[in-house]
Design a protein around this motif. Structure first.
Motif, mmCIF file in Angstrom:
data_model
loop_
_atom_site.group_PDB
_atom_site.id
_atom_site.type_symbol
_atom_site.label_atom_id
_atom_site.label_comp_id
_atom_site.label_asym_id
_atom_site.label_seq_id
_atom_site.Cartn_x
_atom_site.Cartn_y
_atom_site.Cartn_z
ATOM 1 N N ALA A 150 9.751 17.826 -6.574
ATOM 2 C CA ALA A 150 8.343 17.412 -6.699
ATOM 3 C C ALA A 150 8.224 15.887 -6.699
ATOM 4 O O ALA A 150 7.284 15.334 -6.140
ATOM 5 N N ASP A 151 9.186 15.205 -7.322
ATOM 6 C CA ASP A 151 9.186 13.732 -7.285
ATOM 7 C C ASP A 151 9.246 13.249 -5.848
ATOM 8 O O ASP A 151 8.504 12.370 -5.433
ATOM 9 N N LYS A 152 10.178 13.853 -5.123
ATOM 10 C CA LYS A 152 10.424 13.431 -3.750
ATOM 11 C C LYS A 152 9.176 13.643 -2.889
ATOM 12 O O LYS A 152 8.685 12.726 -2.236
ATOM 13 N N ILE A 153 8.676 14.865 -2.919
ATOM 14 C CA ILE A 153 7.528 15.171 -2.078
ATOM 15 C C ILE A 153 6.287 14.433 -2.575
ATOM 16 O O ILE A 153 5.469 13.966 -1.787
ATOM 17 N N GLY A 154 6.181 14.277 -3.895
ATOM 18 C CA GLY A 154 5.050 13.531 -4.468
ATOM 19 C C GLY A 154 5.026 12.100 -3.966
ATOM 20 O O GLY A 154 3.963 11.553 -3.667
ATOM 21 N N TYR A 155 6.201 11.511 -3.878
ATOM 22 C CA TYR A 155 6.281 10.148 -3.339
ATOM 23 C C TYR A 155 5.812 10.136 -1.884
ATOM 24 O O TYR A 155 4.985 9.309 -1.485
ATOM 25 N N LEU A 156 6.329 11.062 -1.085
ATOM 26 C CA LEU A 156 5.955 11.109 0.335
ATOM 27 C C LEU A 156 4.444 11.302 0.493
ATOM 28 O O LEU A 156 3.804 10.622 1.293
ATOM 29 N N TYR A 157 3.893 12.200 -0.320
ATOM 30 C CA TYR A 157 2.446 12.454 -0.252
ATOM 31 C C TYR A 157 1.646 11.199 -0.574
ATOM 32 O O TYR A 157 0.712 10.840 0.134
ATOM 33 N N SER A 158 1.997 10.543 -1.692
ATOM 34 C CA SER A 158 1.168 9.411 -2.105
ATOM 35 C C SER A 158 1.378 8.217 -1.176
ATOM 36 O O SER A 158 0.429 7.488 -0.875
ATOM 37 N N ALA A 159 2.599 8.039 -0.689
ATOM 38 C CA ALA A 159 2.846 6.919 0.230
ATOM 39 C C ALA A 159 2.115 7.150 1.552
ATOM 40 O O ALA A 159 1.538 6.225 2.119
ATOM 41 N N LYS A 160 2.116 8.394 2.021
ATOM 42 C CA LYS A 160 1.383 8.690 3.262
ATOM 43 C C LYS A 160 -0.102 8.409 3.090
ATOM 44 O O LYS A 160 -0.781 8.021 4.030
ATOM 45 N N ALA A 161 -0.593 8.626 1.889
ATOM 46 C CA ALA A 161 -2.010 8.383 1.623
ATOM 47 C C ALA A 161 -2.287 6.897 1.447
ATOM 48 O O ALA A 161 -3.425 6.502 1.237
ATOM 49 N N GLY A 162 -1.247 6.075 1.518
ATOM 50 C CA GLY A 162 -1.444 4.626 1.465
ATOM 51 C C GLY A 162 -1.235 3.983 0.104
ATOM 52 O O GLY A 162 -1.457 2.787 -0.061
ATOM 53 N N PHE A 163 -0.794 4.747 -0.873
ATOM 54 C CA PHE A 163 -0.577 4.156 -2.199
ATOM 55 C C PHE A 163 0.774 3.439 -2.242
ATOM 56 O O PHE A 163 1.659 3.722 -1.431
ATOM 57 N N GLU A 164 0.906 2.515 -3.189
ATOM 58 C CA GLU A 164 2.134 1.712 -3.271
ATOM 59 C C GLU A 164 3.306 2.557 -3.771
ATOM 60 O O GLU A 164 3.174 3.286 -4.754
ATOM 61 N N ALA A 165 4.437 2.371 -3.121
ATOM 62 C CA ALA A 165 5.645 3.096 -3.505
ATOM 63 C C ALA A 165 6.025 2.808 -4.956
ATOM 64 O O ALA A 165 6.410 3.705 -5.709
#
Ligand SMILES: [Zn+2]
Length: 272
Positions: free
Chosen positions: A168-183
């Protein structure tokens, strides 16, 4: 945040329910019906840091998209009953010195459903071998086997939980980064979680330093800037999703890309 994450990752075919739990707890959780629940406690600590909150939101969304459903108490009870039955048979088999053989026994539908392909490994590890031969065995021996199997079950479940958290951490990062949020939002969220005393008592979650390490590796592999680039077009081509109060008025419902009114949809389909 949920709107951007949903659109950027094409997760807007279904509606999402969002609820803020008025408790000063720090976790967030995902349940059925696409509900994303966030506690006031974590929101207060991360107030003003949209990227950190978006990362937690992405994490919860990932639990849904990866169907990380927890065992219900009923399913767990059924597993325990099964274990008790198997232990009884195992004790019998042992007593009669029956030749053991790998049977690859099913662990019941509930567990198979939860763990999918992993059920086989899980089942044989927990349940062992069985003989259907009958004779009397001391309760003490049965209890001992049951206790051992229950411990193995708990271990397997905890292990599964930890694996799911990393996922969930991994995919959560991918989701939020794709949405334009800061890594770095993900790292800031982790640090806040790690600084809180309750985190240490949580045995189902992996340790925060390990989660941070895994996230940093991922960020090198999939830089947030290129992820955001990938979905820039979809964000600009789609309209923000609408939202309403849910029917029970306890959560916010972020509507799917079809909108929030079935009546409107009928009218759209049929002119008269
Ligand atoms: Zn989680």
């Amino acid at each position: 945040m949920v709107d951007r994450i949903a659109r950027a990752n094409k997760l807007d075919e279904k509606s999402w329910q969002i609820v803020i739990v008025p408790e000063y707890n720090l976790n967030a959780f995902a349940t059925n019906i696409n509900l994303i629940a966030l506690y006031n406690g974590i929101l207060e600590l991360l107030v003003g840091d949209a990227s950190a909150i978006a990362c937690l939101v992405g994490h919860e969304i990932a639990h849904h998209t990866e169907t990380h459903t927890a065992l219900t108490p009923v399913e767990k009870a059924a597993l325990i009953t099964k274990i008790e039955q198997e232990a009884q048979q195992e004790a019998l088999a042992k007593k009669q010195n029956a030749q053991t053989q790998a049977t690859g026994i099913s662990i019941g539908r509930s567990a198979a459903r939860i763990f999918g392909g992993r059920a086989g490994r899980f089942g044989s590890a927990v349940l062992g071998n069985v003989s259907s031969q009958r004779s009397k065995v001391s309760q003490e021996k049965i209890d001992k086997i049951v206790a051992q199997k229950k411990e193995e079950l708990e271990k397997t479940l905890a292990e599964e939980d930890r694996k799911r958290e990393f996922e969930a951490d991994k995919i959560g990062y991918l989701y939020s980064a794709k949405a334009g949020f800061e890594a770095e939002g993900c790292l800031r969220a982790m640090k806040v979680l790690g600084q809180t005393p309750t985190a240490e008592f949580d045995t189902t979650h992996p340790t925060i330093p390990k989660r941070i390490e895994a996230l940093k590796d991922l960020m090198l592999k999939f830089p947030a800037i290129s992820l955001a680039e990938e979905s820039r077009a979809i964000i600009s081509e789609t309209k923000p999703l609408t939202y309403d109060l849910s029917k029970d008025r306890k959560s916010l419902r972020l509507n799917s890309s079809r909108g929030g009114s079935s009546v409107d949809d009928v009218e759209r389909l049929f002119d008269n």
